[in-house]
Design a protein around this motif. Sequence first.
Motif, PDB file in Angstrom:
ATOM      1  N   UNK A   3       1.058  -0.793  -0.214  1.00 56.97           N
ATOM      2  CA  UNK A   3      -0.225  -0.434  -0.088  1.00 56.97           C
ATOM      3  C   UNK A   3       0.646   1.460   0.040  1.00 56.97           C
ATOM      4  N   UNK A   4       0.442   2.642  -0.647  1.00 55.23           N
ATOM      5  CA  UNK A   4       1.196   3.692  -1.159  1.00 55.23           C
ATOM      6  C   UNK A   4       0.213   4.374  -0.032  1.00 55.23           C
ATOM      7  N   UNK A   5       0.882   5.756   0.109  1.00 54.67           N
ATOM      8  CA  UNK A   5       0.550   7.251   0.836  1.00 54.67           C
ATOM      9  C   UNK A   5       1.283   8.206   0.553  1.00 54.67           C
ATOM     10  N   UNK A   6       0.801   8.894  -0.181  1.00 53.86           N
ATOM     11  CA  UNK A   6       1.572  10.220  -0.395  1.00 53.86           C
ATOM     12  C   UNK A   6       1.802  11.499   0.512  1.00 53.86           C
ATOM     13  N   UNK A   7       2.940  11.700   0.365  1.00 53.39           N
ATOM     14  CA  UNK A   7       3.230  12.465   1.059  1.00 53.39           C
ATOM     15  C   UNK A   7       3.465  13.937   0.358  1.00 53.39           C
ATOM     16  N   UNK A   8       2.399  15.419   1.010  1.00 46.90           N
ATOM     17  CA  UNK A   8       2.011  16.441   0.229  1.00 46.90           C
ATOM     18  C   UNK A   8       2.727  17.313   1.158  1.00 46.90           C
ATOM     19  N   UNK A   9       3.476  18.433   0.324  1.00 46.66           N
ATOM     20  CA  UNK A   9       3.076  19.801   0.814  1.00 46.66           C
ATOM     21  C   UNK A   9       2.041  20.590   1.331  1.00 46.66           C
ATOM     22  N   UNK A  10       2.533  20.995   2.534  1.00 49.52           N
ATOM     23  CA  UNK A  10       1.353  21.689   3.386  1.00 49.52           C
ATOM     24  C   UNK A  10       1.256  23.136   3.376  1.00 49.52           C
ATOM     25  N   UNK A  11       2.434  23.564   2.346  1.00 49.32           N
ATOM     26  CA  UNK A  11       2.909  24.784   2.501  1.00 49.32           C
ATOM     27  C   UNK A  11       2.580  24.883   0.824  1.00 49.32           C
ATOM     28  N   UNK A  12       2.096  26.714   0.576  1.00 54.07           N
ATOM     29  CA  UNK A  12       1.758  26.932  -1.281  1.00 54.07           C
ATOM     30  C   UNK A  12       3.521  27.057  -1.579  1.00 54.07           C
TER      31      UNK A  12
END
Length: 783
Positions: free
Chosen positions: A46-55
Amino acid sequence: MPDTNLAAFANLKFGIGQPVPRQEDPILLQGRGRYTDDVNLPGQLWAVVVRSPYAHGTITNLDAAPAKEVPGVVAVITAADIAHTGPLRCTVPLKNADGTPLRNIDRPSLASDRVRFVGDPVALVVAETKAAAKDGAEAVILEVDPLPAVTEASAAIAPDAPQLYDHLPGNVVLDFRYGDAAKVEAAFAAAAHVTRLSIRNNRIVVCSMEPRSAIASYEPETDRYTLNLGTQGVFGFRAQMAGIMKVPVEKMHIVTGNVGGSFGMKASAYPEYAPLLHAAKTLGRPVKWVDERSGAFLSDAHGRDHEVEASLALDAEGHFLAVRLHAHANMGAYLSTVGPMMGTANFVKNVQSNYTTPLIEVVTRAAVTNTTPISAYRGAGRPEGNYFMERLIEAAAAETGRDPIALRQLNHIRPDQFPHKTAADTTYDSGDFSALLEKTLQEADWEGFPARKAESASRGLLRGRGIGNFLECTAPPSKEQGEILFGEDGTVTIVTGTLDYGQGHWTPFAQVLHQRLGVPFEAIRLVQGDSDRLIAGGGTGGSKSLMASGAAIVEASDQVIEKGRQAAGHFLEAASEDVEFTRNPDGTGRFAIAGTDRGIDIMELAARLRDAKDLPADVPRSLDVRHVFDQAPMAYPNGCHVCEVEVDPDTGHAQIVRYFAMNDFGVIVNPLMVAGQAHGGIAQGVGQALMESVAYSEDGQLLTGSFMDYGLPRAQDLPDIGFGSRPTPALTNPLGAKGCGEAGCAGSLPAVMNALVDALRDRGVTHLDMPATPERIWRALQG
């Protein structure tokens, strides 16, 4: 030209023109559909994406080590791991005003040095379970040095705006210009009246029922990738993913099952897919990723988002002299495959609508911002072009004291003007716009409105009515596969490169084949989501599927008939030129010797060919055909919507109380399904007009990031929708079809907003932007 033979058996129970229920509905309603999340492979991770919390900001530290210590985590993929893959790029061949190509952006699948919107992916955590992958994603350390953000296109081009890319001065990716500026300026200078409106085309979250998901696998024996995911067409998607992974197309296999909505959003590749494929190859196990709704709000491409200054020039008699659009188009942080198309070329083609306007000028500056990228959304510039024109016409009529109906009819293209070359460099082939408008007004009881307005007033409500008289240009049909296979089990399979993501292609395609060949309707199957089965395919988008696949089925059927004549001649001991294709009284296809009662039914002939031994060389071994339809010009669906609203002046609440839509979709294969498509488009148009809008904070945080903050229309927001048809067959494809999938939006946006302005005009309101929320209406009334 439409094939007249297709109309010869219009009374068939399952033929063209019959309201046949969708064949897939029992399967889906019983939970037997197969969506991407239903696919599970042995040994999958299984995979989960790490996303930026900054714009916006510079990445100063991305530490995956803590995530790798989380129990169950197998790997963390970062940009360095997939440096060998190619970028995601815009593919539309648009040019700047000076003739140079648009300034493209090479988007990496994972950001490495800089993040440019909240949701920008920076890593992919792979684990034994989804829960472990989530825990691992939360353990990844991401440190970012924040930079100033900008969220509006007009603000992004300002001299002091934050710069997103070094190679994009002023954040402008495209300075688009269409039309003869000098002639347009002269027309405006000579005009007896000029109407001007500032119009905002609000940003939309697509909100498909099924969030994006994918499962990637790799076969080391064949050095071949397989990607199961929701798409709008596997043939083109395969080429795009092969390019990103830098492998030959035969090393890429795309499979799509049922798709829970897309509306343009799932047509192209996204950054998550390359890391998934890389992980599957390096780890030797399938890797599955299923996004959640919060991630979809951030990362699924958004729609619309244009700031437009629209102008219409009229002469003393009310003839349109020229229309001009000056626009800022928000691209988001990166360019999607078709991102700049909507606010440029599609504005040009569709602002023409069904009017004789001789001059068009569109000037658009497309800019990047620190927001989710923009891509196609139901209509993709087509509803917008019509919306701008219809709002201008209503405003011009009010400003000059003209009847808006008469003003439209004065400027309508007449039937005796076809084929009609437009200022948008398109050629209309058919239509009767004034007659359709008149029929719409009759069906909508236009003359009865004053009494209804008075009744609303007796209850303290403001009532208004509005028209959306539209014409949209479909996407031109591309090469499309039309394969017909006669199976040993008595089934007949259509293989096509278009793809159903909610429209219901199986039934209308089967109706075309049933009518053309007389094969049993219940025996027809459809294969559409496996790239290994295709040699061509334009996918589904731009309201072109029936024109493309339908034409491919028609042409493939002609080849089946020719093969059948040769084969029947052998079994009937007659020359093939003496064999004709005819029908039994029940419509079953039959090959018979002309002038005799000797013949053989088509399904029996297919079976005899399968069982035959030692056939002569000139006799076909089967009736199977694999054919590619070359393509036909775009078509021009058109129509008129009439909307009536009631507004409570004390609260600003608006309620749609009557709605009627009359359409010219050319030849309609399945009126039941066409009405459904129209209803869906109207509902989405109502959503954009009254409640849907993406909002960002000044620092680029998404403020409408869930259904708690983002409004969608519900059943209670819509009345019963009347549906009528006044078709004029298209002359550009064998079926005479014009496309219907996006027309609901094209008619509803102007109809709803014109009705609202009409309701508020007596209170001094002459323009209102979408979404017309109760607060916005209330403030307009107070102003």
